[in-house]
Design a protein around this motif. Structure first.
Motif, PDB file in Angstrom:
ATOM      1  N   ASN A  42       0.829  -1.202   0.000  1.00  0.00           N
ATOM      2  CA  ASN A  42       0.000   0.000   0.000  1.00  0.00           C
ATOM      3  C   ASN A  42       0.863   1.252   0.000  1.00  0.00           C
ATOM      4  OD1 ASN A  42      -2.320  -1.595   0.153  1.00  0.00           O
ATOM      5  ND2 ASN A  42      -2.225  -1.674   2.385  1.00  0.00           N
ATOM      6  N   LEU A  43       0.215   2.388  -0.194  1.00  0.00           N
ATOM      7  CA  LEU A  43       0.908   3.673  -0.211  1.00  0.00           C
ATOM      8  C   LEU A  43       1.169   4.109   1.230  1.00  0.00           C
ATOM      9  CD1 LEU A  43       1.860   5.835  -2.231  1.00  0.00           C
ATOM     10  CD2 LEU A  43      -0.338   6.967  -1.927  1.00  0.00           C
ATOM     11  N   ARG A  44       2.419   3.990   1.675  1.00  0.00           N
ATOM     12  CA  ARG A  44       2.777   4.325   3.051  1.00  0.00           C
ATOM     13  C   ARG A  44       4.270   4.575   3.144  1.00  0.00           C
ATOM     14  NH1 ARG A  44       1.515  -0.948   6.556  1.00  0.00           N
ATOM     15  NH2 ARG A  44       2.718   0.258   8.067  1.00  0.00           N
ATOM     16  N   ASN A  45       4.685   5.144   4.278  1.00  0.00           N
ATOM     17  CA  ASN A  45       6.090   5.519   4.464  1.00  0.00           C
ATOM     18  C   ASN A  45       7.026   4.323   4.585  1.00  0.00           C
ATOM     19  OD1 ASN A  45       6.293   8.541   4.730  1.00  0.00           O
ATOM     20  ND2 ASN A  45       4.638   8.149   6.173  1.00  0.00           N
ATOM     21  N   THR A  46       6.584   3.281   5.277  1.00  0.00           N
ATOM     22  CA  THR A  46       7.443   2.117   5.485  1.00  0.00           C
ATOM     23  C   THR A  46       6.648   0.835   5.246  1.00  0.00           C
ATOM     24  OG1 THR A  46       6.927   1.969   7.857  1.00  0.00           O
ATOM     25  CG2 THR A  46       8.821   3.329   7.211  1.00  0.00           C
ATOM     26  N   HIS A  47       7.380  -0.235   4.943  1.00  0.00           N
ATOM     27  CA  HIS A  47       6.774  -1.549   4.763  1.00  0.00           C
ATOM     28  C   HIS A  47       7.590  -2.579   5.524  1.00  0.00           C
ATOM     29  CE1 HIS A  47       3.810  -0.629   1.597  1.00  0.00           C
ATOM     30  NE2 HIS A  47       4.703   0.267   1.180  1.00  0.00           N
ATOM     31  N   THR A  48       6.900  -3.502   6.133  1.00  0.00           N
ATOM     32  CA  THR A  48       7.548  -4.666   6.732  1.00  0.00           C
ATOM     33  C   THR A  48       7.098  -5.874   5.935  1.00  0.00           C
ATOM     34  OG1 THR A  48       7.521  -3.643   8.928  1.00  0.00           O
ATOM     35  CG2 THR A  48       7.851  -6.040   8.815  1.00  0.00           C
ATOM     36  N   VAL A  49       8.040  -6.514   5.249  1.00  0.00           N
ATOM     37  CA  VAL A  49       7.682  -7.593   4.332  1.00  0.00           C
ATOM     38  C   VAL A  49       8.603  -8.788   4.532  1.00  0.00           C
ATOM     39  CG1 VAL A  49       6.789  -6.001   2.593  1.00  0.00           C
ATOM     40  CG2 VAL A  49       9.190  -6.657   2.528  1.00  0.00           C
ATOM     41  N   LYS A  50       8.190  -9.910   3.980  1.00  0.00           N
ATOM     42  CA  LYS A  50       9.038 -11.100   3.999  1.00  0.00           C
ATOM     43  C   LYS A  50      10.192 -10.898   3.015  1.00  0.00           C
ATOM     44  CE  LYS A  50       5.170 -14.174   5.067  1.00  0.00           C
ATOM     45  NZ  LYS A  50       4.354 -15.333   4.589  1.00  0.00           N
ATOM     46  N   ALA A  51      11.351 -11.380   3.399  1.00  0.00           N
ATOM     47  CA  ALA A  51      12.540 -11.183   2.568  1.00  0.00           C
ATOM     48  C   ALA A  51      12.351 -11.753   1.173  1.00  0.00           C
ATOM     49  CB  ALA A  51      13.750 -11.832   3.252  1.00  0.00           C
ATOM     50  N   GLU A  52      11.683 -12.897   1.066  1.00  0.00           N
ATOM     51  CA  GLU A  52      11.529 -13.544  -0.237  1.00  0.00           C
ATOM     52  C   GLU A  52      10.550 -12.806  -1.150  1.00  0.00           C
ATOM     53  OE1 GLU A  52       8.960 -15.897   2.753  1.00  0.00           O
ATOM     54  OE2 GLU A  52      10.936 -14.933   2.683  1.00  0.00           O
ATOM     55  N   GLU A  53       9.827 -11.825  -0.609  1.00  0.00           N
ATOM     56  CA  GLU A  53       8.873 -11.078  -1.422  1.00  0.00           C
ATOM     57  C   GLU A  53       9.486  -9.817  -2.033  1.00  0.00           C
ATOM     58  OE1 GLU A  53       5.622 -10.314   1.185  1.00  0.00           O
ATOM     59  OE2 GLU A  53       4.854 -12.379   1.091  1.00  0.00           O
ATOM     60  N   LEU A  54      10.742  -9.521  -1.693  1.00  0.00           N
ATOM     61  CA  LEU A  54      11.384  -8.328  -2.219  1.00  0.00           C
ATOM     62  C   LEU A  54      12.106  -8.600  -3.532  1.00  0.00           C
ATOM     63  CD1 LEU A  54      12.961  -6.763   1.003  1.00  0.00           C
ATOM     64  CD2 LEU A  54      11.012  -5.907  -0.304  1.00  0.00           C
ATOM     65  N   LEU A  55      12.156  -7.579  -4.347  1.00  0.00           N
ATOM     66  CA  LEU A  55      12.889  -7.626  -5.609  1.00  0.00           C
ATOM     67  C   LEU A  55      14.131  -6.751  -5.459  1.00  0.00           C
ATOM     68  CD1 LEU A  55       9.727  -7.062  -7.776  1.00  0.00           C
ATOM     69  CD2 LEU A  55      11.099  -9.146  -7.852  1.00  0.00           C
ATOM     70  N   ILE A  56      15.286  -7.322  -5.649  1.00  0.00           N
ATOM     71  CA  ILE A  56      16.538  -6.586  -5.483  1.00  0.00           C
ATOM     72  C   ILE A  56      16.842  -5.824  -6.759  1.00  0.00           C
ATOM     73  CG2 ILE A  56      19.000  -6.776  -4.994  1.00  0.00           C
ATOM     74  CD1 ILE A  56      18.365  -9.378  -3.477  1.00  0.00           C
ATOM     75  N   MET A  57      17.069  -4.527  -6.616  1.00  0.00           N
ATOM     76  CA  MET A  57      17.306  -3.662  -7.770  1.00  0.00           C
ATOM     77  C   MET A  57      18.799  -3.486  -8.026  1.00  0.00           C
ATOM     78  SD  MET A  57      14.485  -0.733  -6.806  1.00  0.00           S
ATOM     79  CE  MET A  57      15.054   0.378  -8.113  1.00  0.00           C
ATOM     80  N   PRO A  58      19.253  -3.679  -9.261  1.00  0.00           N
ATOM     81  CA  PRO A  58      20.653  -3.368  -9.575  1.00  0.00           C
ATOM     82  C   PRO A  58      20.885  -1.863  -9.521  1.00  0.00           C
ATOM     83  CG  PRO A  58      19.451  -3.909 -11.577  1.00  0.00           C
ATOM     84  CD  PRO A  58      18.514  -4.193 -10.435  1.00  0.00           C
ATOM     85  N   GLU A  59      22.135  -1.451  -9.387  1.00  0.00           N
ATOM     86  CA  GLU A  59      22.458  -0.030  -9.265  1.00  0.00           C
ATOM     87  C   GLU A  59      21.982   0.778 -10.469  1.00  0.00           C
ATOM     88  OE1 GLU A  59      23.785   1.808  -6.844  1.00  0.00           O
ATOM     89  OE2 GLU A  59      23.683   0.046  -5.538  1.00  0.00           O
ATOM     90  N   SER A  60      21.991   0.157 -11.630  1.00  0.00           N
ATOM     91  CA  SER A  60      21.626   0.868 -12.860  1.00  0.00           C
ATOM     92  C   SER A  60      20.127   1.059 -13.029  1.00  0.00           C
ATOM     93  CB  SER A  60      22.166   0.102 -14.074  1.00  0.00           C
ATOM     94  OG  SER A  60      21.610  -1.205 -14.118  1.00  0.00           O
ATOM     95  N   MET A  61      19.337   0.432 -12.208  1.00  0.00           N
ATOM     96  CA  MET A  61      17.880   0.433 -12.381  1.00  0.00           C
ATOM     97  C   MET A  61      17.251   1.648 -11.719  1.00  0.00           C
ATOM     98  SD  MET A  61      15.248  -2.617 -11.354  1.00  0.00           S
ATOM     99  CE  MET A  61      13.933  -3.066 -12.470  1.00  0.00           C
TER     100      MET A  61
END
Length: 266
Positions: free
Chosen positions: A27-46
């Motif tokens: 959702n639209l909010r300042n912070t999120h607490t999520v499961k590690a496996e649900e995150l997408l890691i962004m490369p520096e160039s992205m």
């Protein structure tokens, strides 16, 4: 979708670091607490704009695959929200020789042209189905990717489609409240009609393809910079003004927006 930096790590979390840029669903909010496996890691160039185009790209890729776009095909993308704009670029990447787009909003048509589309039509003013037939010596386009969910767009898409062509219905159709003619041209054009929904399982190309493979492919392409996204997330507004901005850009003046982004810090 959200993009941000990791500020805290829970006990036992591996392969993630504080300060790392990541993306995910929330959702639209300042912070999120999520499961590690649900995150997408962004490369520096992205860029963050590339990351938030992940979801629309999934359904754009689903439409491209369901429409069986092949090298040299002429393709019509109908509807230029985020999905349609990503589909137009995906069609070019798939080898389409011509990509035509249609949308009543000039800002979105311009974005499509800037990103590589060959032709753009205003469906309120142009019979683009007939125009595309004239431009193709009466043959029509090979594939239509319809993302608007508009019945008149479906009618025009069938009008533009070549005999035996493929029509991928990506946009969700609501109740039909307008006259629509699917009979005459539909029967004569003999199109192959597909209702496309990337996240439906089993995938049409099961077991080789699944929604998970579409998602992984979409993220990989975005990480490699295969798509231009800077002019798709527009406007970008501050969180404190997002309620007013939503009313302005989404409800009252959609002609001023493509896909609205919200930032928490400049």
């Amino acid at each position: 979708m959200f993009v941000g930096k990791i500020t805290e790590l829970g006990e036992g979390v591996e392969n993630l670091q504080l300060g790392q840029r990541v993306a995910g669903y929330g959702n639209l909010r300042n912070t999120h607490t999520v499961k590690a496996e649900e995150l997408l890691i962004m490369p520096e160039s992205m860029s963050w704009k590339e990351a938030v185009c992940y979801d629309p790209l999934q359904f754009a890729l689903g439409g491209i695959r369901d429409g069986h776009v092949r090298v040299g095909d002429r393709v019509l993308i109908s509807g230029l929200g985020a999905i349609g704009l990503m589909a137009a670029q995906a069609a070019k990447l798939a080898g389409a020789s011509m990509v035509a787009v249609s949308d009543p909003i000039e800002k979105r048509r311009k974005a499509a042209l800037d990103n590589g589309a060959d032709l753009a039509f205003d469906p309120r003013k142009e019979d683009f189905g007939l125009i595309l037939r004239d431009l193709t010596d009466g043959i029509g386009v090979d594939v239509v990717i319809e993302t608007s969910g508009n019945y008149k767009a479906v009618e025009q898409g069938i009008r533009a489609l070549a005999y035996g062509g493929n029509f991928a219905m990506v946009g969700w159709l609501g109740e039909c409240r307008i006259p629509i003619n699917l009979g005459y041209e539909g029967h004569f054009n003999q199109c192959h009609f597909y209702f496309s929904r990337a996240c439906s399982e089993p995938n049409n190309d099961y077991p080789r393809w699944s929604f998970d493979r579409i998602c992984r492919t979409a993220w990989d392409m975005l990480c490699k910079g295969s798509f231009r996204c800077d002019n798709l997330v527009d406007p970008v507004v501050e969180f404190e003004e997002c309620h007013k901005s939503y009313e302005r850009y989404i409800i009252n003046h959609p002609e001023e927006s493509v896909k609205m982004g919200v930032c928490f810090q400049k």
